[in-house]
Design an enzyme around this catalytic site. Structure first.
Site, PDB file in Angstrom:
ATOM      1  N   LYS A  15       1.050  -1.291  -0.017  1.00  0.00           N
ATOM      2  CA  LYS A  15       0.078   0.087   0.028  1.00  0.00           C
ATOM      3  C   LYS A  15       0.959   1.133  -0.033  1.00  0.00           C
ATOM      4  O   LYS A  15       0.684   2.082  -0.960  1.00  0.00           O
ATOM      5  CB  LYS A  15      -1.050   0.114   1.212  1.00  0.00           C
ATOM      6  CG  LYS A  15      -1.978  -1.079   1.246  1.00  0.00           C
ATOM      7  CD  LYS A  15      -2.863  -0.931   2.327  1.00  0.00           C
ATOM      8  CE  LYS A  15      -2.303  -1.044   3.626  1.00  0.00           C
ATOM      9  NZ  LYS A  15      -2.031  -2.453   4.151  1.00  0.00           N
ATOM     10  N   ARG A  92     -10.931  -0.269   7.197  1.00  0.00           N
ATOM     11  CA  ARG A  92     -10.682  -1.569   7.315  1.00  0.00           C
ATOM     12  C   ARG A  92     -11.781  -2.621   7.719  1.00  0.00           C
ATOM     13  O   ARG A  92     -11.682  -3.830   8.004  1.00  0.00           O
ATOM     14  CB  ARG A  92      -9.543  -1.878   8.252  1.00  0.00           C
ATOM     15  CG  ARG A  92      -8.206  -1.426   7.926  1.00  0.00           C
ATOM     16  CD  ARG A  92      -7.300  -1.431   9.104  1.00  0.00           C
ATOM     17  NE  ARG A  92      -6.220  -1.869   9.215  1.00  0.00           N
ATOM     18  CZ  ARG A  92      -5.111  -1.537   8.900  1.00  0.00           C
ATOM     19  NH1 ARG A  92      -4.787  -0.402   8.428  1.00  0.00           N
ATOM     20  NH2 ARG A  92      -3.782  -2.359   8.987  1.00  0.00           N
ATOM     21  N   ARG A 129      11.475  -5.786   5.893  1.00  0.00           N
ATOM     22  CA  ARG A 129      10.996  -4.486   5.644  1.00  0.00           C
ATOM     23  C   ARG A 129      11.742  -3.357   6.853  1.00  0.00           C
ATOM     24  O   ARG A 129      11.798  -3.898   7.922  1.00  0.00           O
ATOM     25  CB  ARG A 129       9.434  -4.227   5.962  1.00  0.00           C
ATOM     26  CG  ARG A 129       9.050  -2.941   5.870  1.00  0.00           C
ATOM     27  CD  ARG A 129       7.546  -2.914   5.576  1.00  0.00           C
ATOM     28  NE  ARG A 129       6.724  -3.421   6.607  1.00  0.00           N
ATOM     29  CZ  ARG A 129       5.506  -3.260   6.550  1.00  0.00           C
ATOM     30  NH1 ARG A 129       4.848  -2.764   5.256  1.00  0.00           N
ATOM     31  NH2 ARG A 129       4.530  -3.684   7.469  1.00  0.00           N
ATOM     32  N   ARG A 161       9.648  -2.075  12.066  1.00  0.00           N
ATOM     33  CA  ARG A 161       8.395  -1.596  12.957  1.00  0.00           C
ATOM     34  C   ARG A 161       8.328  -2.786  14.116  1.00  0.00           C
ATOM     35  O   ARG A 161       8.461  -3.735  13.654  1.00  0.00           O
ATOM     36  CB  ARG A 161       7.187  -1.734  12.109  1.00  0.00           C
ATOM     37  CG  ARG A 161       6.913  -0.415  11.463  1.00  0.00           C
ATOM     38  CD  ARG A 161       5.841  -0.586  10.337  1.00  0.00           C
ATOM     39  NE  ARG A 161       4.770  -1.069  10.663  1.00  0.00           N
ATOM     40  CZ  ARG A 161       3.608  -0.990   9.804  1.00  0.00           C
ATOM     41  NH1 ARG A 161       3.674  -0.642   8.748  1.00  0.00           N
ATOM     42  NH2 ARG A 161       2.670  -1.830  10.233  1.00  0.00           N
ATOM     43  N   ARG A 172      -1.990  -9.814  12.508  1.00  0.00           N
ATOM     44  CA  ARG A 172      -2.560  -8.659  11.754  1.00  0.00           C
ATOM     45  C   ARG A 172      -3.059  -9.358  10.320  1.00  0.00           C
ATOM     46  O   ARG A 172      -4.193  -8.988   9.788  1.00  0.00           O
ATOM     47  CB  ARG A 172      -1.442  -7.980  11.264  1.00  0.00           C
ATOM     48  CG  ARG A 172      -1.106  -6.713  12.412  1.00  0.00           C
ATOM     49  CD  ARG A 172       0.165  -6.363  12.333  1.00  0.00           C
ATOM     50  NE  ARG A 172       0.511  -5.498  11.136  1.00  0.00           N
ATOM     51  CZ  ARG A 172       1.585  -5.291  10.612  1.00  0.00           C
ATOM     52  NH1 ARG A 172       2.796  -5.601  11.288  1.00  0.00           N
ATOM     53  NH2 ARG A 172       1.417  -4.555   9.742  1.00  0.00           N
TER      54      ARG A 172
END
Ligand code: ATP
Ligand code: MG
Length: 217
Positions: A15, A92, A129, A161, A172
């Site tokens: 995204k 969401r 990431r 993160r 998630r």
């Protein structure tokens, strides 16, 4: 006609990367990422930030009302409610979608694009990431920083993160796939739902761009 776009995709589905690319091609588009907004609140230790920190660490969604209010405030602050905008990470849930619809009134969402990326690709991506506090995202394999572990623009250090650990990622993903069907049905009923897919953002981007353009012309 203004483009009012929602990007719907699992964690790590691209995204953020696709948003950056779309903004380059469509300069008058403004994006709002609820994940980035929440991370800024955490950074600034605001009351919302303290609350968000607890939820995010657990891989849980924050309350719908709170999120809808936050997006409404942001749309007003940037004066884009009747202009072109892109929402990354919101809505969401169907309840958030309804809250948004109520707040947008005549400026309702006219394109929702689901990013369909295979779950095993996603898990690998998140492990690689790294990000900068500005929200810029790097992938050690596909999109590495010029200097290892440093932001290309500011030279500041990158970090991973706290919610990108395997256990939280699993939670998630589970939440995402649970919410997907109902929110998909909601936007299908509004006639604005579309889907693009592939294993990389390079494959997905042209499909997404074509859809976005079709709303602008
Ligand atoms: P990605 O990892 O690709 O950024 P993501 O969707 O998992 O995707 P963010 O959008 O950055 O991650 O959101 C991080 C966390 O912030 C979520 O796991 C959730 O706890 C909270 N959050 C963000 N947006 C919402 C929302 N619309 N409703 C509820 N909670 C949200
Ligand atoms: Mg994101």
């Amino acid at each position: 006609m203004p483009l009012r776009l929602v990007l719907l995709g699992a964690p790590g589905s691209g995204k953020g990367t696709l948003t950056t690319r779309l903004l380059k091609q469509i300069p008058h588009l403004t994006s709002i990422s609820t994940g980035d907004l929440l991370r800024a609140e955490i950074q600034n230790s605001t009351p919302i930030g303290r609350l968000a920190d607890a939820y995010i660490k657990e891989g849980k969604l924050l309350p719908d009302e709170l999120m809808a209010g936050m997006v409404e405030t942001e749309l007003a602050k940037r004066k884009i409610i009747d202009k072109s905008f892109l929402l990354d990470g919101f809505p969401r849930t169907t309840s958030q979608a309804l809250e948004l619809e109520r707040r947008l009134q005549d400026n309702s969402i006219n394109l929702v694009v689901e990013l369909d990326v295979p779950p095993d690709v996603i898990v690998g991506r998140i492990a690689n990431r790294w990000m900068h506090s500005s929200g810029r995202v790097y992938n050690l394999e596909y999109n590495p920083p010029k200097v290892p572990f440093k932001d290309d623009v500011t030279g500041e250090p990158l970090f991973q993160r706290p919610d990108d650990n395997p256990e939280t990622v699993r939670k998630r993903l589970k939440t995402y796939y649970e919410q997907l069907e109902p929110i998909k049905r909601f936007y299908q009923s509004r006639g604005v739902y579309d889907k693009v897919g592939g294993e990389t953002s390079d494959i997905i981007f042209p499909q997404l761009y074509r859809l976005a353009r079709s709303r602008l012309d």
